[in-house]
Design an enzyme around this catalytic site. Structure first.
Site, short mmCIF file in Angstrom:
data_model
loop_
_atom_site.label_atom_id
_atom_site.label_comp_id
_atom_site.label_asym_id
_atom_site.label_seq_id
_atom_site.Cartn_x
_atom_site.Cartn_y
_atom_site.Cartn_z
N THR A 116 0.83 -1.20 0.00
CA THR A 116 0.00 0.00 0.00
C THR A 116 0.87 1.25 0.00
OG1 THR A 116 -1.78 -1.15 1.15
CG2 THR A 116 -1.76 1.26 1.32
N ASN A 138 -5.46 -9.01 -8.30
CA ASN A 138 -5.56 -9.79 -7.07
C ASN A 138 -6.87 -10.56 -6.94
OD1 ASN A 138 -6.06 -6.86 -6.89
ND2 ASN A 138 -7.01 -7.37 -4.95
N GLN A 194 0.89 -8.98 -6.62
CA GLN A 194 0.39 -10.35 -6.79
C GLN A 194 1.25 -11.15 -7.77
OE1 GLN A 194 -1.86 -11.97 -5.13
NE2 GLN A 194 -2.73 -10.28 -3.96
N SER A 231 5.11 -6.35 -2.14
CA SER A 231 4.75 -6.50 -0.73
C SER A 231 5.32 -7.81 -0.21
CB SER A 231 3.22 -6.52 -0.61
OG SER A 231 2.85 -6.88 0.70
N HIS A 271 4.47 -9.76 2.41
CA HIS A 271 3.66 -10.83 3.00
C HIS A 271 2.93 -11.69 1.97
CE1 HIS A 271 -0.57 -9.09 3.06
NE2 HIS A 271 0.11 -7.98 2.83
N THR A 309 13.04 5.36 10.40
CA THR A 309 14.10 4.37 10.63
C THR A 309 13.77 3.08 9.89
OG1 THR A 309 14.51 5.34 12.79
CG2 THR A 309 15.35 3.10 12.43
N CYS A 365 -9.69 -6.86 1.30
CA CYS A 365 -10.26 -5.58 1.71
C CYS A 365 -11.76 -5.57 1.50
CB CYS A 365 -9.66 -4.44 0.88
SG CYS A 365 -7.95 -4.67 0.54
N1 PLP Z 1 -1.67 -4.31 -4.38
C1 PLP Z 1 -2.23 -5.51 -4.58
C2 PLP Z 1 -2.49 -5.98 -5.98
C3 PLP Z 1 -2.58 -6.32 -3.50
O1 PLP Z 1 -3.15 -7.51 -3.70
C4 PLP Z 1 -2.32 -5.84 -2.19
C5 PLP Z 1 -2.72 -6.62 -1.00
O2 PLP Z 1 -3.71 -7.32 -1.00
C6 PLP Z 1 -1.72 -4.58 -2.03
C7 PLP Z 1 -1.41 -3.85 -3.15
C8 PLP Z 1 -1.43 -4.01 -0.68
O3 PLP Z 1 -0.28 -4.58 -0.10
P1 PLP Z 1 -0.07 -4.52 1.49
O4 PLP Z 1 -1.03 -5.48 2.10
O5 PLP Z 1 1.37 -4.94 1.69
O6 PLP Z 1 -0.28 -3.11 1.91
#
Ligand code: PLP
Length: 384
Positions: free
Chosen positions: A70, A152, A180, A200, A202, A238, A326
């Site tokens: 994000t 996603n 993704q 990202s 995770h 930091t 989300c």
């Molecule tokens: N962009 C896409 C295509 C995603 O699927 C996601 C998370 O679901 C994000 C951005 C956001 O990443 P983060 O959860 O690390 O903020």
């Protein structure tokens, strides 16, 4: 329990955790500190940056560590657009209707608070953008094109290389949200032909709360977070050294396993799709039949409710999602599904199954057996 929601998040890999541990304990310094403890941390951060740069085919100095996908998307979209606005070179943005909220809301913010004009490229019924549409959308004052590498919710993979070639031939920078795509596609900036790319941690076995923006050095970037001037002034705060080391480790592992994983999981995904379509003939596969991420199989089950199917699946030991994490739990139909022409009442019936690189044939068979039972339980229909 069969966890088929890997597009929402993944567990931290053991190798990643082990690589991070020393930087949470013995080597705990602040990388900005001018003593040996700080320098050890700075060295680890530089090493993580170098390793990631090698995977992305970019320079170490082009990487900005962030708190996740994000933030990387916000920094790319706002940072590039606001730098162009200040330079007087642009106040027009081009995007797609199926971007993650991190991009879509950043674009909306620029429109609302900074007067940017926005062109939203159309997508076809599979979620694909026609590169010719980009050619006609570009203007002399276009500051940025931002189009995700892969979606996603429906898994559709965009022709980013073609889009990048068009944008760059007009001298317009292009950013792609590759969150993704990580672990499945070649993320080299040159291979994709882009100027900026968000990741990202995770989604690929690193912890939540770490990500990065790769942005070609020559591209002016206005920071979003102001403060102590870390990350070459592009992202103050930091640095999370251990998380950066974890991200580097996860990315290297994913890259070394990528080709095999993509081949194997694509075949299993296709088998899963075929089984579901056979068992539930009314199921509608959403997204592109071929140009899709290996790990995503997404359907609508007309006549059901997606949330109810999820609950029935979970009772049968299968954890999946109604689309993006989300949107889960919200009553609004997915904007992505509406954009590809799915009727609102059908969009409410969406279920996304997302596989990790370690998914097995037995997992696929188990999940595929649960789907018709869950759908039948919700719709009251008898399935063969
Ligand atoms: N962009 C896409 C295509 C995603 O699927 C996601 C998370 O679901 C994000 C951005 C956001 O990443 P983060 O959860 O690390 O903020």
């Amino acid at each position: 329990m069969l966890y088929l929601d890997n597009a929402a998040t993944t567990p931290v890999r053991r190798e990643v955790l082990e690589a991070m541990w020393p930087f949470l304990t013995a080597t705990f310094g602040n990388p900005s500190s001018h003593h040996t403890v700080g320098e050890a941390a700075a060295g680890a951060l530089a090493d993580a940056r170098r390793r990631i740069a090698a995977v992305l085919g970019t320079r170490a100095g082009d990487l900005v560590f962030t708190s996740g996908g994000t933030e990387a998307d916000n920094l790319a979209v706002k940072g590039i657009a606001l730098a162009a606005l200040e330079a007087g070179t642009g106040r027009h943005l081009v995007t797609s209707p199926i971007e993650h909220e991190a991009v879509a809301e950043s674009v909306a913010y620029l429109r609302r608070f900074h007067g940017f004009e926005v062109t939203v490229l159309p997508v076809d019924g599979t979620g694909l953008i026609d590169p010719a549409e980009l050619e006609s959308a570009l203007r002399p004052d276009t500051a940025l094109v931002t189009v995700m590498t892969a979606n996603n919710e429906i898994g559709t993979v965009q022709p980013i290389r073609a889009l990048g070639a068009i944008a760059r031939s007009h001298g317009v920078p292009i950013h792609t949200d590759a969150v993704q795509a990580a672990g499945w596609l070649d993320l080299g900036l040159d291979s994709l032909g882009v100027d900026a790319l968000s990741l990202s941690g995770h989604k690929l076995g690193a912890p939540k709360g770490v990500g990065l923006l790769a942005v070609r050095g020559a591209l002016p970037l206005e920071p979003v977070l102001h403060g102590g001037g870390q990350e070459r002034g592009r992202r103050s705060g930091t640095e999370n050294v251990a998380a950066a080391v974890g991200l580097a480790t996860a990315l290297e592992l994913a890259e070394s396993e990528r080709a095999d994983a993509a081949r194997r999981v694509s075949a299993l995904r296709d088998d899963f799709i075929a089984r579901v379509q056979h068992a539930v003939p009314s199921a509608v596969l959403t997204g592109h039949p071929i140009e899709r991420l290996p790990g995503i199989a997404s359907f609508c089950f007309p006549g059901t409710s997606g949330e109810a199917v999820l609950l029935e699946l979970e009772q049968r030991g299968v954890v999946s999602s109604s689309g993006s994490a989300c949107a889960a739990g919200s009553d609004e139909p997915s904007a992505v599904l509406l954009a590809i022409g799915i009727a609102p009442e059908v969009a409410q019936t969406a279920v996304r199954f997302s596989f990790s690189s370690t998914v097995t044939e037995a997992d696929i068979a188990g999940a595929a057996a649960a789907v018709p039972l869950a759908v039948a339980a919700v719709s009251g229909l008898r399935q063969a």
